[in-house]
Scaffold this motif. Structure first.
Motif, PDB file in Angstrom:
ATOM      1  N   PRO A   1     -66.327  -1.122 -28.305  1.00 51.73           N
ATOM      2  CA  PRO A   1     -66.328  -0.230 -27.326  1.00 51.73           C
ATOM      3  C   PRO A   1     -65.197  -0.467 -25.836  1.00 51.73           C
ATOM      4  O   PRO A   1     -64.524   0.454 -25.607  1.00 51.73           O
ATOM      5  CB  PRO A   1     -67.449   0.329 -26.656  1.00 51.73           C
ATOM      6  CG  PRO A   1     -68.552  -0.229 -27.715  1.00 51.73           C
ATOM      7  CD  PRO A   1     -67.969  -1.557 -28.390  1.00 51.73           C
ATOM      8  N   THR A   2     -64.880  -1.896 -25.924  1.00 52.86           N
ATOM      9  CA  THR A   2     -64.126  -2.354 -24.914  1.00 52.86           C
ATOM     10  C   THR A   2     -62.594  -2.931 -25.167  1.00 52.86           C
ATOM     11  O   THR A   2     -62.143  -3.162 -24.391  1.00 52.86           O
ATOM     12  CB  THR A   2     -64.793  -2.820 -23.832  1.00 52.86           C
ATOM     13  OG1 THR A   2     -65.588  -4.096 -24.352  1.00 52.86           O
ATOM     14  CG2 THR A   2     -65.842  -2.202 -23.119  1.00 52.86           C
ATOM     15  N   GLY A   3     -62.839  -3.291 -26.613  1.00 52.89           N
ATOM     16  CA  GLY A   3     -61.738  -4.154 -26.797  1.00 52.89           C
ATOM     17  C   GLY A   3     -61.821  -4.657 -28.468  1.00 52.89           C
ATOM     18  O   GLY A   3     -62.004  -3.877 -29.232  1.00 52.89           O
ATOM     19  N   TYR A   4     -62.146  -5.875 -28.577  1.00 53.09           N
ATOM     20  CA  TYR A   4     -62.446  -6.606 -30.024  1.00 53.09           C
ATOM     21  C   TYR A   4     -63.360  -7.545 -30.063  1.00 53.09           C
ATOM     22  O   TYR A   4     -63.439  -8.442 -28.911  1.00 53.09           O
ATOM     23  CB  TYR A   4     -60.943  -6.544 -30.746  1.00 53.09           C
ATOM     24  CG  TYR A   4     -60.273  -7.715 -30.055  1.00 53.09           C
ATOM     25  CD1 TYR A   4     -60.380  -9.233 -30.253  1.00 53.09           C
ATOM     26  CD2 TYR A   4     -59.085  -7.498 -28.854  1.00 53.09           C
ATOM     27  CE1 TYR A   4     -59.714 -10.068 -29.415  1.00 53.09           C
ATOM     28  CE2 TYR A   4     -58.483  -8.430 -28.430  1.00 53.09           C
ATOM     29  CZ  TYR A   4     -58.729  -9.747 -28.747  1.00 53.09           C
ATOM     30  OH  TYR A   4     -57.878 -10.834 -27.944  1.00 53.09           O
ATOM     31  N   GLU A   5     -63.729  -7.761 -31.107  1.00 53.56           N
ATOM     32  CA  GLU A   5     -64.416  -9.218 -31.167  1.00 53.56           C
ATOM     33  C   GLU A   5     -63.970  -9.860 -32.624  1.00 53.56           C
ATOM     34  O   GLU A   5     -63.819  -9.265 -33.640  1.00 53.56           O
ATOM     35  CB  GLU A   5     -66.104  -8.948 -31.282  1.00 53.56           C
ATOM     36  CG  GLU A   5     -66.956 -10.318 -31.609  1.00 53.56           C
ATOM     37  CD  GLU A   5     -68.380  -9.887 -31.995  1.00 53.56           C
ATOM     38  OE1 GLU A   5     -69.034 -10.675 -32.505  1.00 53.56           O
ATOM     39  OE2 GLU A   5     -68.558  -8.739 -31.487  1.00 53.56           O
ATOM     40  N   VAL A   6     -63.396 -11.112 -32.726  1.00 57.51           N
ATOM     41  CA  VAL A   6     -63.009 -11.949 -33.772  1.00 57.51           C
ATOM     42  C   VAL A   6     -64.458 -12.401 -34.227  1.00 57.51           C
ATOM     43  O   VAL A   6     -65.098 -13.271 -33.798  1.00 57.51           O
ATOM     44  CB  VAL A   6     -62.107 -12.997 -33.331  1.00 57.51           C
ATOM     45  CG1 VAL A   6     -61.657 -13.691 -34.500  1.00 57.51           C
ATOM     46  CG2 VAL A   6     -60.779 -12.380 -32.527  1.00 57.51           C
ATOM     47  N   LEU A   7     -64.660 -11.924 -35.349  1.00 58.53           N
ATOM     48  CA  LEU A   7     -65.927 -12.239 -36.165  1.00 58.53           C
ATOM     49  C   LEU A   7     -65.809 -13.726 -36.978  1.00 58.53           C
ATOM     50  O   LEU A   7     -66.861 -14.299 -37.055  1.00 58.53           O
ATOM     51  CB  LEU A   7     -66.332 -11.221 -36.999  1.00 58.53           C
ATOM     52  CG  LEU A   7     -66.581  -9.941 -36.719  1.00 58.53           C
ATOM     53  CD1 LEU A   7     -66.711  -8.881 -37.605  1.00 58.53           C
ATOM     54  CD2 LEU A   7     -67.524  -9.853 -35.545  1.00 58.53           C
TER      55      LEU A   7
END
Length: 272
Positions: free
Chosen positions: A245-251
């Motif tokens: 919701p606010t940017g990204y997450e590198v999984l």
């Protein structure tokens, strides 16, 4: 285009699959030395996947018109752009190699790749690997709700071409989840403000293939291996990324992942 938006359970499953894919690369890293063959790297990866309870997504993988892929991972050495098949030729000092690992955990796919320098490599090879890494992260750092896929491709293309490198156009990033390849296609070139709008819950790879020479490529007779037409060096890095919701997450980050560049800003937004 049918983009699958992952729910909380799907995101949790993808976090696990992607972490495990990254941990295979962590465990392989100390073995990647002059003298090892890519076939031995492949064998080690199969052992590691068994130990962690995952399976390889690539072995036996057969899209329409292709022969079954024979490796547990892809090993692309020097002028090989992608899909290099593991073989019995030892790696030697000065080589660069991309190792691309995709695992399946409980039906979910985790996909990532890293570059490895074998011993002391040339300044040009070192520069290519480093700039391709930065290009990937510049693309990733465009990701946030409301941004568009073209923003990712444009950032990568502008940076790479600004350093005199070329971007391979025939292969791209892709959605990933309960299938190896899903929509959308994530091009590594393009115009800002174009393409699909990013929304929370989308998961896809960013995996630029960047050449030291021209961007033209050709397929080898094995039906898989792609090389630069001018035999120049090629590099690739890959992460799987969630739009938050606010940017990204590198999984596909784990304890042994290379350090994130200082210029990266969106990670803080993703964690907030």
């Amino acid at each position: 285009m049918t983009i699958i938006i992952k729910d909380a359970a799907g995101i949790a499953a993808m976090r696990e699959a992607c972490r495990l894919a990254s941990e295979v690369l962590d465990q392989l890293t100390p073995h990647i030395q002059p003298g090892i063959t890519t076939l031995e790297i492949d064998r080690l990866s199969a052992e590691m996947m068994r130990a962690q309870g995952t399976t390889s997504a690539t072995i036996g993988y057969q899209p329409p018109g292709y022969p079954p892929y024979p490796g547990h991972l892809c090993t692309s050495v020097n002028q090989v752009v992608c899909h290099g098949i593991p073989n019995d030729k030892p790696l030697k000092k000065g080589d660069i190699v991309n190792i691309d690992v995709t695992v399946i955990k409980d039906g979910w796919y985790g996909d990532n790749s890293r570059m490895f320098e074998i011993g002391e490599v040339s300044i040009a090879a070192k520069r290519l690997c480093a700039l391709t890494f930065d290009a990937m992260w510049l693309g990733i750092d465009q990701i946030k709700p409301g941004a568009r896929l073209g923003d990712i491709g444009h950032a990568i293309q502008k940076f790479a071409e600004g350093h005199g490198l070329s971007v391979v156009r025939e292969f791209c990033g892709h959605g990933v989840g309960q299938k190896f390849h899903e929509d959308p296609q994530v091009l590594h070139y393009g115009k800002p403000g174009t393409g699909e709008e990013l929304v929370p819950g989308m998961i896809f790879t960013v995996e630029p293939m960047i050449n030291l020479g021209r961007r033209d490529i050709k397929e080898m007779p094995d039906g898989w291996t792609i090389v630069t037409k001018d035999r120049s060096l090629s590099a690739q890095w890959e992460h799987t990324v969630l739009v938050t919701p606010t940017g990204y997450e590198v999984l596909t980050l784990s304890a042994g992942s290379p350090a994130t560049p200082d210029f990266v800003k969106g990670m803080a937004a993703a964690a907030a």
